[in-house]
Design an enzyme around this catalytic site. Sequence first.
Site, PDB file in Angstrom:
ATOM      1  N   ASN A 142       0.855  -1.140  -0.022  1.00  0.00           N
ATOM      2  CA  ASN A 142       0.275   0.090   0.131  1.00  0.00           C
ATOM      3  C   ASN A 142       0.940   1.329  -0.085  1.00  0.00           C
ATOM      4  O   ASN A 142       0.563   2.130  -0.819  1.00  0.00           O
ATOM      5  CB  ASN A 142      -0.823  -0.234   1.133  1.00  0.00           C
ATOM      6  CG  ASN A 142      -2.219   0.916   0.869  1.00  0.00           C
ATOM      7  OD1 ASN A 142      -2.774   0.956   0.160  1.00  0.00           O
ATOM      8  ND2 ASN A 142      -2.496   1.332   2.060  1.00  0.00           N
ATOM      9  N   ILE A 151      -5.416   4.988  -7.402  1.00  0.00           N
ATOM     10  CA  ILE A 151      -5.330   3.875  -6.784  1.00  0.00           C
ATOM     11  C   ILE A 151      -5.489   4.087  -5.214  1.00  0.00           C
ATOM     12  O   ILE A 151      -4.601   4.624  -4.684  1.00  0.00           O
ATOM     13  CB  ILE A 151      -4.222   2.613  -7.167  1.00  0.00           C
ATOM     14  CG1 ILE A 151      -3.867   2.567  -8.574  1.00  0.00           C
ATOM     15  CG2 ILE A 151      -4.141   1.617  -6.262  1.00  0.00           C
ATOM     16  CD1 ILE A 151      -2.718   2.012  -8.843  1.00  0.00           C
ATOM     17  N   PRO A 152      -6.824   3.870  -4.805  1.00  0.00           N
ATOM     18  CA  PRO A 152      -6.924   4.834  -3.500  1.00  0.00           C
ATOM     19  C   PRO A 152      -6.363   3.951  -2.331  1.00  0.00           C
ATOM     20  O   PRO A 152      -7.177   3.584  -1.452  1.00  0.00           O
ATOM     21  CB  PRO A 152      -8.595   4.597  -3.507  1.00  0.00           C
ATOM     22  CG  PRO A 152      -9.046   3.408  -4.267  1.00  0.00           C
ATOM     23  CD  PRO A 152      -8.004   3.486  -5.253  1.00  0.00           C
ATOM     24  N   CYS A 153      -5.301   4.174  -2.075  1.00  0.00           N
ATOM     25  CA  CYS A 153      -4.476   3.681  -0.880  1.00  0.00           C
ATOM     26  C   CYS A 153      -4.779   4.219   0.341  1.00  0.00           C
ATOM     27  O   CYS A 153      -4.805   3.691   1.496  1.00  0.00           O
ATOM     28  CB  CYS A 153      -2.974   3.594  -0.957  1.00  0.00           C
ATOM     29  SG  CYS A 153      -2.337   4.920  -1.662  1.00  0.00           S
ATOM     30  N   HIS A 154      -5.585   5.491   0.159  1.00  0.00           N
ATOM     31  CA  HIS A 154      -6.010   6.285   1.507  1.00  0.00           C
ATOM     32  C   HIS A 154      -6.960   5.811   2.102  1.00  0.00           C
ATOM     33  O   HIS A 154      -7.231   6.052   3.357  1.00  0.00           O
ATOM     34  CB  HIS A 154      -6.076   7.650   1.000  1.00  0.00           C
ATOM     35  CG  HIS A 154      -7.399   7.796  -0.127  1.00  0.00           C
ATOM     36  ND1 HIS A 154      -7.053   7.762  -1.484  1.00  0.00           N
ATOM     37  CD2 HIS A 154      -8.518   8.164   0.174  1.00  0.00           C
ATOM     38  CE1 HIS A 154      -8.166   7.970  -1.961  1.00  0.00           C
ATOM     39  NE2 HIS A 154      -9.216   8.167  -1.345  1.00  0.00           N
TER      40      HIS A 154
END
Length: 190
Positions: A142, A151-154
Amino acid sequence: MHKDKFLTRVLYEVYGAKSWSLPLKEEPAVPQLYWDMLESPLGKLSAVLDSKGQVVALSISDQKPEGKQNKNRCLEVVKQLAQYFSGHRKTFELQLNPQGTVFQRRVWQALTKIPYGKTCGYGDLARRIEKPGAARAVGQANGANPIPIIIPCHRVIAGDGSIGGYTGGLNKKKILLALELAHSHPLQKP
């Protein structure tokens, strides 16, 4: 004898003429990259595309990335990011080409399945990719995500519900989560 001619002759003798040939033109060692910057609630973002128009990186930084600035090539990614930050886009429709290990790419693919405005834990994500004991490795993948936001790593938080970490800084993660929360539940009219 020139090195390429010698190599061609040797390969011809070993493999035969139809089995192998030298490329007609030399390919660049590093693929051409194109980038553009945009302002966002997080500060300046740099979107980087490869020569095929695939997003390879998104940097939350004032630093100019490698490659050539090209607003036309980056127009669609910049437009979609602006729509995201204004609350008018919940999913991205872009070709992505993040560079990483097979495991990292698997984690990044799973990240794209986390719905807008929702979160999940590192352990949950590990189970989604059928690696239930790999929560820590999922966290590392991540953190190595080269295309944050898209790419929504949050959207990944710690198992205890705390915010966890974020390569761009916890304040930026809080801004992204708050933005999505605000736009995922429109206010009801009385």
